[in-house]
Scaffold this motif. Structure first.
Motif, mmCIF file in Angstrom:
data_model
loop_
_atom_site.group_PDB
_atom_site.id
_atom_site.type_symbol
_atom_site.label_atom_id
_atom_site.label_comp_id
_atom_site.label_asym_id
_atom_site.label_seq_id
_atom_site.Cartn_x
_atom_site.Cartn_y
_atom_site.Cartn_z
ATOM 1 N N LEU A 17 0.799 -1.229 0.000
ATOM 2 C CA LEU A 17 0.000 0.000 0.000
ATOM 3 C C LEU A 17 0.831 1.278 0.000
ATOM 4 O O LEU A 17 0.272 2.376 -0.003
ATOM 5 C CB LEU A 17 -0.938 -0.010 1.208
ATOM 6 N N LYS A 18 2.141 1.171 -0.020
ATOM 7 C CA LYS A 18 3.008 2.343 0.156
ATOM 8 C C LYS A 18 2.860 3.410 -0.920
ATOM 9 O O LYS A 18 3.204 4.561 -0.691
ATOM 10 C CB LYS A 18 4.464 1.925 0.291
ATOM 11 N N TYR A 65 -5.421 -6.019 11.810
ATOM 12 C CA TYR A 65 -4.431 -5.562 12.785
ATOM 13 C C TYR A 65 -3.754 -4.272 12.327
ATOM 14 O O TYR A 65 -3.491 -3.384 13.137
ATOM 15 C CB TYR A 65 -3.387 -6.644 13.071
ATOM 16 N N LEU A 66 -3.482 -4.148 11.027
ATOM 17 C CA LEU A 66 -2.905 -2.909 10.502
ATOM 18 C C LEU A 66 -3.894 -1.754 10.654
ATOM 19 O O LEU A 66 -3.507 -0.637 10.998
ATOM 20 C CB LEU A 66 -2.510 -3.081 9.034
ATOM 21 N N LYS A 67 -5.152 -2.043 10.436
ATOM 22 C CA LYS A 67 -6.188 -1.009 10.586
ATOM 23 C C LYS A 67 -6.336 -0.606 12.049
ATOM 24 O O LYS A 67 -6.416 0.580 12.373
ATOM 25 C CB LYS A 67 -7.512 -1.510 10.031
ATOM 26 N N GLU A 73 -6.191 2.558 6.524
ATOM 27 C CA GLU A 73 -7.555 3.004 6.795
ATOM 28 C C GLU A 73 -8.465 2.584 5.655
ATOM 29 O O GLU A 73 -8.005 2.346 4.535
ATOM 30 C CB GLU A 73 -7.598 4.522 6.976
ATOM 31 N N SER A 74 -9.755 2.511 5.968
ATOM 32 C CA SER A 74 -10.739 2.227 4.933
ATOM 33 C C SER A 74 -10.787 3.407 3.981
ATOM 34 O O SER A 74 -10.695 4.565 4.403
ATOM 35 C CB SER A 74 -12.118 2.018 5.551
ATOM 36 N N ASP A 84 -0.465 8.133 6.984
ATOM 37 C CA ASP A 84 0.841 8.745 7.195
ATOM 38 C C ASP A 84 1.636 7.977 8.246
ATOM 39 O O ASP A 84 2.846 7.796 8.118
ATOM 40 C CB ASP A 84 0.680 10.216 7.639
ATOM 41 N N LYS A 85 0.937 7.493 9.263
ATOM 42 C CA LYS A 85 1.593 6.692 10.309
ATOM 43 C C LYS A 85 2.178 5.411 9.692
ATOM 44 O O LYS A 85 3.300 5.016 10.030
ATOM 45 C CB LYS A 85 0.575 6.353 11.401
ATOM 46 N N GLY A 86 1.436 4.784 8.792
ATOM 47 C CA GLY A 86 1.928 3.595 8.116
ATOM 48 C C GLY A 86 3.142 3.865 7.264
ATOM 49 O O GLY A 86 4.091 3.080 7.241
ATOM 50 N N LEU A 87 3.132 4.994 6.570
ATOM 51 C CA LEU A 87 4.302 5.372 5.766
ATOM 52 C C LEU A 87 5.525 5.617 6.646
ATOM 53 O O LEU A 87 6.637 5.240 6.277
ATOM 54 C CB LEU A 87 3.995 6.627 4.945
#
Length: 90
Positions: A17-18, A65-67, A73-74, A84-87
């Protein structure tokens, strides 16, 4: 190769998803199945309950779990994108 557990799938899903584009859960399952070179038999393997395919279940748990961690996010119904937190985690 054996079907990966949901913990193993979490980082590859985040990496998928990056680019910021939304991806549907069904597409995630296909991409991860290809990534791990699953056989047709493995792709069609069901959980012991026979209610859901094993790989779909594991990708769905990794996604959840990632969500829950606010790393994805959906976006629209059935699709997800990185936050942004995931990135920052990547």
């Amino acid at each position: 190769m054996a079907i990966p557990d949901f913990q193993t799938l979490m980082l590859p899903l985040l990496d998928l998803l990056k680019d910021g584009k939304p991806v549907k859960l069904s597409e995630m399952v296909e991409i991860m199945s290809d990534k791990y070179n699953l056989t047709e038999e493995q792709r069609n393997e069901y959980l012991p309950s026979k209610l859901q395919k094993t790989m779909y279940n594991r990708v769905a748990w990794a996604k959840q779990y990632l969500k829950n961690s606010e790393l994805i996010e959906s976006h629209e119904k059935g699709s997800f994108k990185i936050t942004d937190k995931g990135l920052n985690i990547l």
